[in-house]
Design a protein around this motif. Structure first.
Motif, PDB file in Angstrom:
ATOM      1  N   TRP A 194      29.212 -42.936  10.029  1.00 28.49           N
ATOM      2  CA  TRP A 194      29.714 -41.467   9.540  1.00 28.49           C
ATOM      3  C   TRP A 194      30.873 -41.307   9.240  1.00 28.49           C
ATOM      4  O   TRP A 194      31.122 -40.553   8.588  1.00 28.49           O
ATOM      5  CB  TRP A 194      28.717 -40.564  10.457  1.00 28.49           C
ATOM      6  CG  TRP A 194      29.107 -38.973  10.236  1.00 28.49           C
ATOM      7  CD1 TRP A 194      29.678 -38.141  10.884  1.00 28.49           C
ATOM      8  CD2 TRP A 194      28.713 -38.530   8.817  1.00 28.49           C
ATOM      9  NE1 TRP A 194      29.648 -37.172  10.364  1.00 28.49           N
ATOM     10  CE2 TRP A 194      29.247 -37.082   9.057  1.00 28.49           C
ATOM     11  CE3 TRP A 194      28.124 -38.899   7.811  1.00 28.49           C
ATOM     12  CZ2 TRP A 194      28.903 -36.199   8.041  1.00 28.49           C
ATOM     13  CZ3 TRP A 194      27.935 -37.977   6.654  1.00 28.49           C
ATOM     14  CH2 TRP A 194      28.354 -36.519   6.927  1.00 28.49           C
ATOM     15  N   LYS A 195      31.706 -41.632  10.241  1.00 25.87           N
ATOM     16  CA  LYS A 195      33.351 -41.314  10.076  1.00 25.87           C
ATOM     17  C   LYS A 195      33.776 -41.852   9.066  1.00 25.87           C
ATOM     18  O   LYS A 195      34.647 -41.076   8.454  1.00 25.87           O
ATOM     19  CB  LYS A 195      33.950 -41.932  11.530  1.00 25.87           C
ATOM     20  CG  LYS A 195      35.379 -41.575  11.525  1.00 25.87           C
ATOM     21  CD  LYS A 195      35.901 -41.978  13.066  1.00 25.87           C
ATOM     22  CE  LYS A 195      37.332 -41.968  13.246  1.00 25.87           C
ATOM     23  NZ  LYS A 195      37.996 -42.433  14.279  1.00 25.87           N
ATOM     24  N   GLU A 196      33.364 -43.120   8.690  1.00 28.25           N
ATOM     25  CA  GLU A 196      34.028 -43.810   7.512  1.00 28.25           C
ATOM     26  C   GLU A 196      33.489 -43.080   6.379  1.00 28.25           C
ATOM     27  O   GLU A 196      34.227 -42.708   5.456  1.00 28.25           O
ATOM     28  CB  GLU A 196      33.642 -45.071   7.428  1.00 28.25           C
ATOM     29  CG  GLU A 196      34.604 -46.094   8.627  1.00 28.25           C
ATOM     30  CD  GLU A 196      34.040 -47.491   8.154  1.00 28.25           C
ATOM     31  OE1 GLU A 196      35.043 -48.008   7.640  1.00 28.25           O
ATOM     32  OE2 GLU A 196      33.266 -48.172   8.747  1.00 28.25           O
ATOM     33  N   ARG A 198      32.415 -40.197   6.058  1.00 30.58           N
ATOM     34  CA  ARG A 198      32.960 -38.703   5.870  1.00 30.58           C
ATOM     35  C   ARG A 198      34.410 -38.584   5.373  1.00 30.58           C
ATOM     36  O   ARG A 198      34.630 -38.025   4.553  1.00 30.58           O
ATOM     37  CB  ARG A 198      32.813 -37.773   7.259  1.00 30.58           C
ATOM     38  CG  ARG A 198      33.118 -36.446   7.174  1.00 30.58           C
ATOM     39  CD  ARG A 198      33.154 -35.842   8.693  1.00 30.58           C
ATOM     40  NE  ARG A 198      33.716 -34.507   8.670  1.00 30.58           N
ATOM     41  CZ  ARG A 198      33.541 -33.735   9.730  1.00 30.58           C
ATOM     42  NH1 ARG A 198      33.179 -34.166  10.973  1.00 30.58           N
ATOM     43  NH2 ARG A 198      33.995 -32.257   9.729  1.00 30.58           N
ATOM     44  N   ARG A 199      35.119 -39.609   5.927  1.00 30.08           N
ATOM     45  CA  ARG A 199      36.387 -39.522   5.398  1.00 30.08           C
ATOM     46  C   ARG A 199      36.472 -40.177   3.910  1.00 30.08           C
ATOM     47  O   ARG A 199      37.497 -39.464   3.222  1.00 30.08           O
ATOM     48  CB  ARG A 199      37.185 -40.732   6.309  1.00 30.08           C
ATOM     49  CG  ARG A 199      38.868 -41.179   6.037  1.00 30.08           C
ATOM     50  CD  ARG A 199      39.515 -41.849   6.884  1.00 30.08           C
ATOM     51  NE  ARG A 199      38.691 -43.342   6.510  1.00 30.08           N
ATOM     52  CZ  ARG A 199      38.257 -43.677   7.820  1.00 30.08           C
ATOM     53  NH1 ARG A 199      38.082 -43.510   8.897  1.00 30.08           N
ATOM     54  NH2 ARG A 199      37.475 -45.165   7.256  1.00 30.08           N
ATOM     55  N   GLU A 200      35.750 -40.949   3.413  1.00 32.14           N
ATOM     56  CA  GLU A 200      35.559 -41.422   2.032  1.00 32.14           C
ATOM     57  C   GLU A 200      35.267 -40.506   1.190  1.00 32.14           C
ATOM     58  O   GLU A 200      35.813 -39.985   0.013  1.00 32.14           O
ATOM     59  CB  GLU A 200      34.880 -42.725   1.887  1.00 32.14           C
ATOM     60  CG  GLU A 200      35.504 -44.027   2.860  1.00 32.14           C
ATOM     61  CD  GLU A 200      36.880 -44.225   2.250  1.00 32.14           C
ATOM     62  OE1 GLU A 200      37.236 -44.175   0.861  1.00 32.14           O
ATOM     63  OE2 GLU A 200      37.967 -44.649   2.865  1.00 32.14           O
ATOM     64  N   GLY A 202      35.600 -36.992   1.651  1.00 31.89           N
ATOM     65  CA  GLY A 202      36.731 -36.288   1.695  1.00 31.89           C
ATOM     66  C   GLY A 202      37.580 -36.754   0.722  1.00 31.89           C
ATOM     67  O   GLY A 202      38.405 -35.868  -0.010  1.00 31.89           O
ATOM     68  N   LYS A 203      38.302 -37.851   0.479  1.00 31.08           N
ATOM     69  CA  LYS A 203      39.099 -38.640  -0.411  1.00 31.08           C
ATOM     70  C   LYS A 203      38.589 -38.021  -1.844  1.00 31.08           C
ATOM     71  O   LYS A 203      39.080 -38.027  -2.751  1.00 31.08           O
ATOM     72  CB  LYS A 203      39.264 -40.115  -0.320  1.00 31.08           C
ATOM     73  CG  LYS A 203      39.894 -40.191   1.002  1.00 31.08           C
ATOM     74  CD  LYS A 203      40.100 -41.754   1.182  1.00 31.08           C
ATOM     75  CE  LYS A 203      40.894 -42.098   2.493  1.00 31.08           C
ATOM     76  NZ  LYS A 203      41.005 -43.666   2.693  1.00 31.08           N
ATOM     77  N   GLU A 204      36.977 -38.100  -1.949  1.00 34.02           N
ATOM     78  CA  GLU A 204      36.568 -38.138  -3.365  1.00 34.02           C
ATOM     79  C   GLU A 204      36.554 -36.632  -3.650  1.00 34.02           C
ATOM     80  O   GLU A 204      36.179 -36.104  -4.769  1.00 34.02           O
ATOM     81  CB  GLU A 204      35.264 -38.699  -3.269  1.00 34.02           C
ATOM     82  CG  GLU A 204      34.974 -40.064  -3.229  1.00 34.02           C
ATOM     83  CD  GLU A 204      35.538 -40.768  -4.386  1.00 34.02           C
ATOM     84  OE1 GLU A 204      34.982 -40.336  -5.382  1.00 34.02           O
ATOM     85  OE2 GLU A 204      36.064 -41.861  -4.206  1.00 34.02           O
ATOM     86  N   SER A 207      34.328 -30.934   0.245  1.00 34.36           N
ATOM     87  CA  SER A 207      34.760 -30.257   1.104  1.00 34.36           C
ATOM     88  C   SER A 207      33.972 -30.658   2.576  1.00 34.36           C
ATOM     89  O   SER A 207      32.794 -31.190   2.287  1.00 34.36           O
ATOM     90  CB  SER A 207      34.580 -28.831   0.958  1.00 34.36           C
ATOM     91  OG  SER A 207      32.808 -28.468   1.090  1.00 34.36           O
ATOM     92  N   SER A 208      34.688 -30.696   3.960  1.00 31.41           N
ATOM     93  CA  SER A 208      33.853 -30.792   4.933  1.00 31.41           C
ATOM     94  C   SER A 208      32.807 -29.826   5.076  1.00 31.41           C
ATOM     95  O   SER A 208      31.590 -30.803   5.778  1.00 31.41           O
ATOM     96  CB  SER A 208      34.742 -30.242   6.157  1.00 31.41           C
ATOM     97  OG  SER A 208      35.954 -31.040   6.124  1.00 31.41           O
ATOM     98  N   LYS A 215      24.600 -33.943   5.743  1.00 29.10           N
ATOM     99  CA  LYS A 215      24.964 -35.256   6.560  1.00 29.10           C
ATOM    100  C   LYS A 215      23.683 -35.894   6.864  1.00 29.10           C
ATOM    101  O   LYS A 215      23.499 -37.277   6.509  1.00 29.10           O
ATOM    102  CB  LYS A 215      25.456 -34.686   7.693  1.00 29.10           C
ATOM    103  CG  LYS A 215      25.541 -36.108   9.021  1.00 29.10           C
ATOM    104  CD  LYS A 215      26.023 -35.618  10.567  1.00 29.10           C
ATOM    105  CE  LYS A 215      26.181 -36.847  11.243  1.00 29.10           C
ATOM    106  NZ  LYS A 215      26.662 -36.224  12.597  1.00 29.10           N
TER     107      LYS A 215
END
Length: 231
Positions: A194-196, A198-200, A202-204, A207-208, A215
């Protein structure tokens, strides 16, 4: 081919890959990392070439509305573009004298006499990502029907449909960075996966709040890809 590539196009691309394999072997050896990446791409494109010649090819009418086919086309085009750059770079490198080659560290950046700089690590990474993406999209197309979560995401509107497409690219990118898929390398560790993701995402540009809202759907979709053998 129904999405802009003929059998002849794939034959030409496969020939270019094989030429690049030969140049890579000469530049960095039979077992070099770059050589392995290009050899993997050659195997994948041979699979496409063979599939394209079948009368009932999976490229002729697919289970989805063309999204996956378009994603595959985008991945192939990106791969082709970077492959041409890499092959030209390898040819220039191989044309250097032994003394000139000895003074250049191949895996970093190669500067040629005219001042041109080639980022070989960057090219290798891009080709690895596009190869992984092609495999993901081929596997999706080969499925006789959409998965349950895949169908749900497509039915719930453009936002989730676009997110599903982003997740396909993200899983391919993460797979290209390590041995195996994002699931196999983080087996049993949902928090790390999930951490990976979520980070990727976000790069796309997601929004959080949007990411957190979806999720459970995101994680279900990634799990479904793994269960169906897509990754």
């Amino acid at each position: 081919m129904s999405f802009g590539y003929s059998v002849g196009d794939f034959v030409g691309l496969t020939q270019l890959v094989w030429k690049t394999v030969q140049n890579s072997r000469k530049a960095c050896g039979e077992h070099g990392e770059l050589t392995r990446e290009v050899e993997n791409l050659h195997l994948v494109l041979r699979r496409i070439e063979q599939e394209a010649t079948k009368p009932n090819s999976l490229f002729h009418g697919t289970k989805d509305d063309g999204n996956t086919t378009q994603e595959l086309k985008t991945a192939i085009a990106g791969c082709h573009r970077n492959l041409r750059i890499l092959d030209r770079t390898l040819e220039k490198y191989n044309a250097l004298s032994d003394n000139a080659r000895a003074g250049k560290r191949f895996w970093n950046q190669v500067r040629f006499g005219n001042g041109e700089m080639a980022d070989l690590n960057g090219l290798r990474a891009k080709i690895s990502t596009y190869t992984s993406a092609i495999v993901v999209f081929l596997n999706l197309l080969s499925m006789s029907s959409q998965g349950r979560v895949e169908q749900q995401m497509d039915r719930q509107g453009s936002e989730l449909r676009k997110m599903r497409q982003s997740l396909n690219w993200i899983t391919a990118t993460l797979s290209s960075r390590s041995e195996g898929s994002v699931l196999s390398t983080r087996a049993g560790d949902d928090k790390a996966v999930w951490k990976e993701l979520r980070r990727e995402l976000g790069k796309e540009g997601y929004s959080s709040s949007i990411i957190m809202t979806h999720k459970s759907t995101i994680m279900d979709y990634i799990k479904e890809l793994g269960d169906r053998g897509v990754l």
